[in-house]
Design a protein around this motif. Structure first.
Motif, short mmCIF file in Angstrom:
data_model
loop_
_atom_site.label_atom_id
_atom_site.label_comp_id
_atom_site.label_asym_id
_atom_site.label_seq_id
_atom_site.Cartn_x
_atom_site.Cartn_y
_atom_site.Cartn_z
N ALA A 27 3.81 -9.07 6.01
CA ALA A 27 4.31 -8.79 7.35
C ALA A 27 5.81 -9.04 7.45
O ALA A 27 6.51 -8.31 8.13
CB ALA A 27 3.56 -9.64 8.38
N ARG A 29 8.28 -9.19 4.85
CA ARG A 29 9.17 -8.43 3.98
C ARG A 29 8.58 -7.11 3.54
O ARG A 29 9.28 -6.23 3.11
CB ARG A 29 9.58 -9.26 2.79
N GLY A 30 7.29 -6.96 3.61
CA GLY A 30 6.63 -5.72 3.21
C GLY A 30 6.58 -5.56 1.70
O GLY A 30 7.10 -6.38 0.95
N THR A 54 7.88 -1.31 7.76
CA THR A 54 8.47 -2.54 8.29
C THR A 54 9.30 -2.27 9.54
O THR A 54 9.70 -3.21 10.22
CB THR A 54 9.33 -3.24 7.22
N ASP A 55 9.52 -1.00 9.86
CA ASP A 55 10.19 -0.63 11.10
C ASP A 55 9.17 -0.40 12.22
O ASP A 55 9.52 0.08 13.30
CB ASP A 55 11.04 0.63 10.91
N ASP A 56 7.89 -0.76 11.96
CA ASP A 56 6.78 -0.60 12.91
C ASP A 56 6.53 0.85 13.31
O ASP A 56 6.02 1.14 14.38
CB ASP A 56 6.97 -1.45 14.17
N VAL A 76 12.91 1.33 4.26
CA VAL A 76 11.73 0.86 4.99
C VAL A 76 10.65 0.60 3.96
O VAL A 76 10.43 1.41 3.06
CB VAL A 76 11.27 1.91 6.03
N ARG A 77 9.99 -0.53 4.08
CA ARG A 77 8.93 -0.91 3.15
C ARG A 77 7.58 -0.81 3.86
O ARG A 77 7.53 -0.55 5.05
CB ARG A 77 9.20 -2.32 2.64
N LYS A 79 4.62 -2.36 5.56
CA LYS A 79 4.20 -3.60 6.22
C LYS A 79 2.71 -3.82 5.98
O LYS A 79 2.29 -4.90 5.64
CB LYS A 79 4.51 -3.53 7.70
N CYS A 84 -0.47 0.68 12.61
CA CYS A 84 0.43 -0.40 13.00
C CYS A 84 -0.21 -1.21 14.12
O CYS A 84 -0.82 -0.64 15.04
CB CYS A 84 1.76 0.16 13.48
#
Length: 93
Positions: A27, A29-30, A54-56, A76-77, A79, A84
């Motif tokens: 959650a 750092r992804g 990771t940007d939701d 972006v990784r 998450k 989401c």
């Protein structure tokens, strides 16, 4: 018989704990998407295997997340795999 039952319960508890720990750890750092598995110049498939960045933002699949990273110059990784929990306003558009 009791030893087998205890072992099975312990194994199940350990399995569940590892699953929870991975989600919580990812959650913050992804995980890095496997962009090398895709030929981004040819585009992505339409297979719906959602990933939450990771940007939701919800991406329909990992390839599309990689494509967006390449086009926007972002990193972006992943998450989590699946929907989401807290979608961004950009996801609703």
């Amino acid at each position: 018989m009791k030893a087998t039952g205890v072992f099975l319960l312990f194994s199940l508890a350990l399995f569940c704990y590892q699953g929870i720990a991975e989600v919580d750890g990812a959650a913050g750092r992804g995980t890095e998407p496997a962009c090398g598995n895709f030929n981004l110049n040819r585009g992505c498939t339409r297979i719906f295997e959602p990933v939450c960045g990771t940007d939701d933002v919800l991406y329909s699949n990992e390839c599309l997340l990689c494509l967006q990273n390449m086009q926007r110059g972002t990193n972006v990784r992943i998450k989590n795999r699946g929907m989401c929990l807290k979608p961004s306003p950009r996801s609703a558009n």
